[in-house]
Design a protein around this motif. Sequence first.
Motif, PDB file in Angstrom:
ATOM      1  N   SER A 111     -37.586 -95.930  -8.871  1.00 41.74           N
ATOM      2  CA  SER A 111     -38.836 -95.304  -9.321  1.00 41.74           C
ATOM      3  C   SER A 111     -39.808 -95.292  -8.152  1.00 41.74           C
ATOM      4  O   SER A 111     -40.043 -96.326  -7.518  1.00 41.74           O
ATOM      5  CB  SER A 111     -39.433 -96.078 -10.497  1.00 41.74           C
ATOM      6  OG  SER A 111     -40.690 -95.533 -10.859  1.00 41.74           O
ATOM      7  N   PHE A 112     -40.348 -94.112  -7.852  1.00 45.96           N
ATOM      8  CA  PHE A 112     -41.269 -93.962  -6.726  1.00 45.96           C
ATOM      9  C   PHE A 112     -42.564 -93.330  -7.216  1.00 45.96           C
ATOM     10  O   PHE A 112     -42.553 -92.310  -7.913  1.00 45.96           O
ATOM     11  CB  PHE A 112     -40.639 -93.103  -5.635  1.00 45.96           C
ATOM     12  CG  PHE A 112     -41.487 -92.962  -4.393  1.00 45.96           C
ATOM     13  CD1 PHE A 112     -41.771 -94.053  -3.605  1.00 45.96           C
ATOM     14  CD2 PHE A 112     -42.000 -91.731  -4.028  1.00 45.96           C
ATOM     15  CE1 PHE A 112     -42.552 -93.929  -2.456  1.00 45.96           C
ATOM     16  CE2 PHE A 112     -42.774 -91.587  -2.891  1.00 45.96           C
ATOM     17  CZ  PHE A 112     -43.056 -92.696  -2.102  1.00 45.96           C
ATOM     18  N   ASP A 113     -43.697 -93.934  -6.840  1.00 47.49           N
ATOM     19  CA  ASP A 113     -45.012 -93.453  -7.266  1.00 47.49           C
ATOM     20  C   ASP A 113     -45.934 -93.414  -6.055  1.00 47.49           C
ATOM     21  O   ASP A 113     -46.398 -94.456  -5.584  1.00 47.49           O
ATOM     22  CB  ASP A 113     -45.574 -94.370  -8.356  1.00 47.49           C
ATOM     23  CG  ASP A 113     -46.915 -93.878  -8.901  1.00 47.49           C
ATOM     24  OD1 ASP A 113     -47.369 -92.796  -8.481  1.00 47.49           O
ATOM     25  OD2 ASP A 113     -47.502 -94.576  -9.746  1.00 47.49           O
ATOM     26  N   GLU A 114     -46.176 -92.184  -5.525  1.00 44.74           N
ATOM     27  CA  GLU A 114     -47.062 -92.007  -4.375  1.00 44.74           C
ATOM     28  C   GLU A 114     -48.386 -91.483  -4.905  1.00 44.74           C
ATOM     29  O   GLU A 114     -48.545 -90.294  -5.194  1.00 44.74           O
ATOM     30  CB  GLU A 114     -46.437 -91.014  -3.382  1.00 44.74           C
ATOM     31  CG  GLU A 114     -46.707 -91.321  -1.923  1.00 44.74           C
ATOM     32  CD  GLU A 114     -48.132 -91.045  -1.483  1.00 44.74           C
ATOM     33  OE1 GLU A 114     -48.969 -90.716  -2.347  1.00 44.74           O
ATOM     34  OE2 GLU A 114     -48.398 -91.166  -0.287  1.00 44.74           O
ATOM     35  N   GLN A 115     -49.364 -92.385  -5.068  1.00 45.69           N
ATOM     36  CA  GLN A 115     -50.588 -92.041  -5.781  1.00 45.69           C
ATOM     37  C   GLN A 115     -51.516 -91.138  -4.975  1.00 45.69           C
ATOM     38  O   GLN A 115     -52.280 -90.354  -5.555  1.00 45.69           O
ATOM     39  CB  GLN A 115     -51.315 -93.329  -6.177  1.00 45.69           C
ATOM     40  CG  GLN A 115     -50.490 -94.201  -7.121  1.00 45.69           C
ATOM     41  CD  GLN A 115     -51.151 -95.523  -7.443  1.00 45.69           C
ATOM     42  OE1 GLN A 115     -52.210 -95.861  -6.917  1.00 45.69           O
ATOM     43  NE2 GLN A 115     -50.513 -96.309  -8.318  1.00 45.69           N
ATOM     44  N   ARG A 116     -51.468 -91.207  -3.663  1.00 43.61           N
ATOM     45  CA  ARG A 116     -52.352 -90.373  -2.848  1.00 43.61           C
ATOM     46  C   ARG A 116     -52.001 -88.892  -2.999  1.00 43.61           C
ATOM     47  O   ARG A 116     -52.878 -88.037  -3.089  1.00 43.61           O
ATOM     48  CB  ARG A 116     -52.268 -90.777  -1.382  1.00 43.61           C
ATOM     49  CG  ARG A 116     -53.127 -89.921  -0.457  1.00 43.61           C
ATOM     50  CD  ARG A 116     -52.936 -90.331   0.990  1.00 43.61           C
ATOM     51  NE  ARG A 116     -53.414 -91.674   1.226  1.00 43.61           N
ATOM     52  CZ  ARG A 116     -53.244 -92.333   2.379  1.00 43.61           C
ATOM     53  NH1 ARG A 116     -52.583 -91.763   3.367  1.00 43.61           N
ATOM     54  NH2 ARG A 116     -53.708 -93.550   2.526  1.00 43.61           N
ATOM     55  N   ARG A 117     -50.715 -88.582  -3.048  1.00 39.77           N
ATOM     56  CA  ARG A 117     -50.280 -87.184  -3.146  1.00 39.77           C
ATOM     57  C   ARG A 117     -49.910 -86.783  -4.568  1.00 39.77           C
ATOM     58  O   ARG A 117     -49.475 -85.661  -4.809  1.00 39.77           O
ATOM     59  CB  ARG A 117     -49.083 -86.942  -2.217  1.00 39.77           C
ATOM     60  CG  ARG A 117     -49.450 -86.935  -0.757  1.00 39.77           C
ATOM     61  CD  ARG A 117     -48.218 -86.749   0.110  1.00 39.77           C
ATOM     62  NE  ARG A 117     -47.561 -88.009   0.412  1.00 39.77           N
ATOM     63  CZ  ARG A 117     -46.261 -88.133   0.647  1.00 39.77           C
ATOM     64  NH1 ARG A 117     -45.481 -87.077   0.570  1.00 39.77           N
ATOM     65  NH2 ARG A 117     -45.744 -89.298   0.950  1.00 39.77           N
ATOM     66  N   GLY A 118     -50.036 -87.708  -5.514  1.00 39.00           N
ATOM     67  CA  GLY A 118     -49.706 -87.385  -6.899  1.00 39.00           C
ATOM     68  C   GLY A 118     -48.240 -87.086  -7.092  1.00 39.00           C
ATOM     69  O   GLY A 118     -47.868 -86.170  -7.835  1.00 39.00           O
ATOM     70  N   LEU A 119     -47.371 -87.892  -6.453  1.00 44.63           N
ATOM     71  CA  LEU A 119     -45.923 -87.659  -6.498  1.00 44.63           C
ATOM     72  C   LEU A 119     -45.242 -88.811  -7.232  1.00 44.63           C
ATOM     73  O   LEU A 119     -45.458 -89.975  -6.904  1.00 44.63           O
ATOM     74  CB  LEU A 119     -45.379 -87.522  -5.074  1.00 44.63           C
ATOM     75  CG  LEU A 119     -43.914 -87.147  -4.888  1.00 44.63           C
ATOM     76  CD1 LEU A 119     -43.743 -86.441  -3.544  1.00 44.63           C
ATOM     77  CD2 LEU A 119     -42.994 -88.370  -4.924  1.00 44.63           C
ATOM     78  N   THR A 120     -44.430 -88.467  -8.210  1.00 42.10           N
ATOM     79  CA  THR A 120     -43.643 -89.474  -8.923  1.00 42.10           C
ATOM     80  C   THR A 120     -42.181 -89.025  -8.956  1.00 42.10           C
ATOM     81  O   THR A 120     -41.893 -87.824  -8.997  1.00 42.10           O
ATOM     82  CB  THR A 120     -44.144 -89.674 -10.360  1.00 42.10           C
ATOM     83  OG1 THR A 120     -44.035 -88.436 -11.079  1.00 42.10           O
ATOM     84  CG2 THR A 120     -45.585 -90.144 -10.373  1.00 42.10           C
ATOM     85  N   LEU A 121     -41.267 -90.006  -8.948  1.00 40.99           N
ATOM     86  CA  LEU A 121     -39.837 -89.700  -8.918  1.00 40.99           C
ATOM     87  C   LEU A 121     -39.068 -90.790  -9.653  1.00 40.99           C
ATOM     88  O   LEU A 121     -39.338 -91.980  -9.473  1.00 40.99           O
ATOM     89  CB  LEU A 121     -39.343 -89.604  -7.471  1.00 40.99           C
ATOM     90  CG  LEU A 121     -37.854 -89.301  -7.274  1.00 40.99           C
ATOM     91  CD1 LEU A 121     -37.561 -87.840  -7.615  1.00 40.99           C
ATOM     92  CD2 LEU A 121     -37.432 -89.613  -5.842  1.00 40.99           C
ATOM     93  N   GLN A 122     -38.107 -90.373 -10.478  1.00 37.62           N
ATOM     94  CA  GLN A 122     -37.175 -91.278 -11.128  1.00 37.62           C
ATOM     95  C   GLN A 122     -35.768 -90.854 -10.698  1.00 37.62           C
ATOM     96  O   GLN A 122     -35.367 -89.713 -10.939  1.00 37.62           O
ATOM     97  CB  GLN A 122     -37.297 -91.207 -12.652  1.00 37.62           C
ATOM     98  CG  GLN A 122     -38.668 -91.554 -13.190  1.00 37.62           C
ATOM     99  CD  GLN A 122     -38.998 -93.025 -13.000  1.00 37.62           C
ATOM    100  OE1 GLN A 122     -38.107 -93.869 -13.020  1.00 37.62           O
ATOM    101  NE2 GLN A 122     -40.279 -93.320 -12.839  1.00 37.62           N
ATOM    102  N   ALA A 123     -35.038 -91.779 -10.055  1.00 36.31           N
ATOM    103  CA  ALA A 123     -33.740 -91.404  -9.490  1.00 36.31           C
ATOM    104  C   ALA A 123     -32.655 -92.395  -9.888  1.00 36.31           C
ATOM    105  O   ALA A 123     -32.898 -93.594 -10.008  1.00 36.31           O
ATOM    106  CB  ALA A 123     -33.838 -91.320  -7.963  1.00 36.31           C
ATOM    107  N   ALA A 124     -31.456 -91.875 -10.076  1.00 32.09           N
ATOM    108  CA  ALA A 124     -30.272 -92.694 -10.287  1.00 32.09           C
ATOM    109  C   ALA A 124     -29.568 -92.875  -8.947  1.00 32.09           C
ATOM    110  O   ALA A 124     -29.421 -91.921  -8.172  1.00 32.09           O
ATOM    111  CB  ALA A 124     -29.338 -92.025 -11.282  1.00 32.09           C
ATOM    112  N   VAL A 125     -29.142 -94.109  -8.661  1.00 30.42           N
ATOM    113  CA  VAL A 125     -28.506 -94.426  -7.383  1.00 30.42           C
ATOM    114  C   VAL A 125     -27.158 -95.073  -7.642  1.00 30.42           C
ATOM    115  O   VAL A 125     -27.062 -96.050  -8.392  1.00 30.42           O
ATOM    116  CB  VAL A 125     -29.392 -95.379  -6.541  1.00 30.42           C
ATOM    117  CG1 VAL A 125     -28.769 -95.591  -5.162  1.00 30.42           C
ATOM    118  CG2 VAL A 125     -30.802 -94.833  -6.409  1.00 30.42           C
TER     119      VAL A 125
END
Length: 681
Positions: free
Chosen positions: A200-214
């Motif tokens: 789970s990745f949350d980049e608050q400055r650019r408003g980017l969120t990601l949920q990934a399977a690895v």
Amino acid sequence: MSNPRNWRTFRADVHQRALVPAGVRLRSWRDWVRDNDPVYAAARRPASAEKWAAGVVLVLVAVVVLFLALFDWNMLRGPIGRWASVKYDRQIALTGDLDVNLFSWTPSAIVRGLKVGGPDWARDRDTADVDEIRASVRLRKLLAGQIEMPLLSFTRPRVVLITAKDGRKSWALNPNKPDTGEGLKLPVIQQLIITDGQLSFDEQRRGLTLQAAVNAREAASGAAGFVLDGRGDVRGSPLTLKIEGGPFMNIRRDRPYRFEANVTGAGSSLNAKGAITRPFDLGRFDATMTIEGGNLSDLYLLTGVTLPNTPAYRLSGALNRNERTWTFKDFDGRVGASDLSGEVRIDSAERLRVDAQLTSRRLDIDDLAAVLGARVRTNAAGTDTEAPVVVGGKLLPDAKLQTERLQTMDGTLTYRAAAVKANEFDVRAVNLGADLKDGILKLDPISFNFNRGEMNGTARIDATKTTPYSTVDLRLAGYPLESIIPARNGSSPLSGRALGRAKLEGPGASIHDFAAASKGSLSLVVPNGRMRAAFAELLGINASAGLLKLLSGDQSESQIRCAVADFTVSGGTATARTFIIDTDVVLAQGKGTIDLGAETLNLKIDGESKKPRLLRLWAPITVSGPLTAPEVGVDVREMVSQGGLAGLLGAVVAPVTALFAFVDPGLAENADCGRLIANAR
């Protein structure tokens, strides 16, 4: 063929001279040790004390070995967790069994239930939660100071990475340590297995969120390999990310590890195919990358790199990473209707730095207008259909400069267009330079070469505050008036060379806002030139001469002895200080204002004939309305309509107003023009 007798003689000689003396010295040293060294003597004939000491050592070794073999490693879970929690200022715990096997050529460990909490500003989400970790190392390599792992396995790892608006990273265990931007370096892993991983990745400055399977699997089938497949959101736009690599099996440091990555989001698409040149050193790789989208500035949302506004683009080139330095080089492609090539170098240290050298073989000037903030019309498919325009019929672009992006990076830019497609301003070449440091953007040079003449200047934009403050100084030299006034019936109604200057400063987040609040000066000088005699007569509203010449198609010309337009700008309003057009038949003087914010004209020109005429209508010419479509009329109150006459005047006066942006106050005092103006008054 050599003589065997000679060879035997040579070998005997070597033995006699070298080996025999060495053997004698070695036996001598052995005898001395045997007779004098107490350790050697004790070892050969140990006394009771030495025997007891050796026995104790053997017992201790046996006890340690037995202890390690029977030790319950779970007893260390608490101390390890408490030590790590204090050291890294976050909650760290081993909640499951801990098994260690030291008695092997490949010592191994199994850790179950590892939890790594978030920092104090993100306590509500654990940074890592792993059901099980299995790892082993080669003892022989470890004793030699190297780490080689035959196996590294993660079962159901859950990793959460958060970047706060102020740049803090939740996964940074030492947040006070400067971020060097270098890539992760892993030990040699012969077999990597990741089962049911989640990122789970949350980049608050650019408003980017990601949920990934690895997942990383080792198998003979084609399903083996590393796969990261994610979905997310960036400022309301869907985001997808997929990274695929080969299996981690028998990988060597000297053999590249190949991968492919695809990112789509924020109206952009990136595809990279390449190899990590030294496996397990993620700070070095080479790839071929293609990027495309509707606007280069949108790439900021995916990469954090600030880029200008552009029309739709597609670029392909070589992407290289060497520790903290990223290079996109030898790229080529299209931006709008223009070609673009060059190199971009990014230093991803604690403060981002971008240096770019860009060139175009043939530039479409409309694409450059988009960079300055003009909007691009697109069709339903999202491709450009027309030249950039300014919304609402404005002449000056109103796209906002995003100061927060400029504050996060430094860098330089050079851009050169060797040729320019045919355009109404007759621009033939462009040369631009930019330097950005600590939120201050300097543009130098700003250079446009025309078919004849050129414009050069500089600009400075202070983006350290929410509303930027800008200073602009542009100079026009030798620009031909006939490039603005198109020829009619094979003859140009106006000719001459314009000199000018625009020197303005003020606040504003866009070019339009800056002009609307600016102060400074605008001025234009035509030292000499030619004008159709009919229009020269009409500047003085000489109906008898001017209309006759126009109706008869007279192509004769009058001399422009000088023309000066000098404006003082305050609060976005340009007020005429000197406005004179002196021809050999008419002296015309003007007054009025130009509202740069509303983009409107309110000018009045009074003409005075220098020659006696049969009929003279004393009425000033007016120029009013929007800059994009000014209206030319005659100020009469008790006379017949002058509509037709005004339309004819509009063919000349309206285009001339476009030059007011490149005027020069100092040039009004030119020795020639200054004397003529003083005498005319």
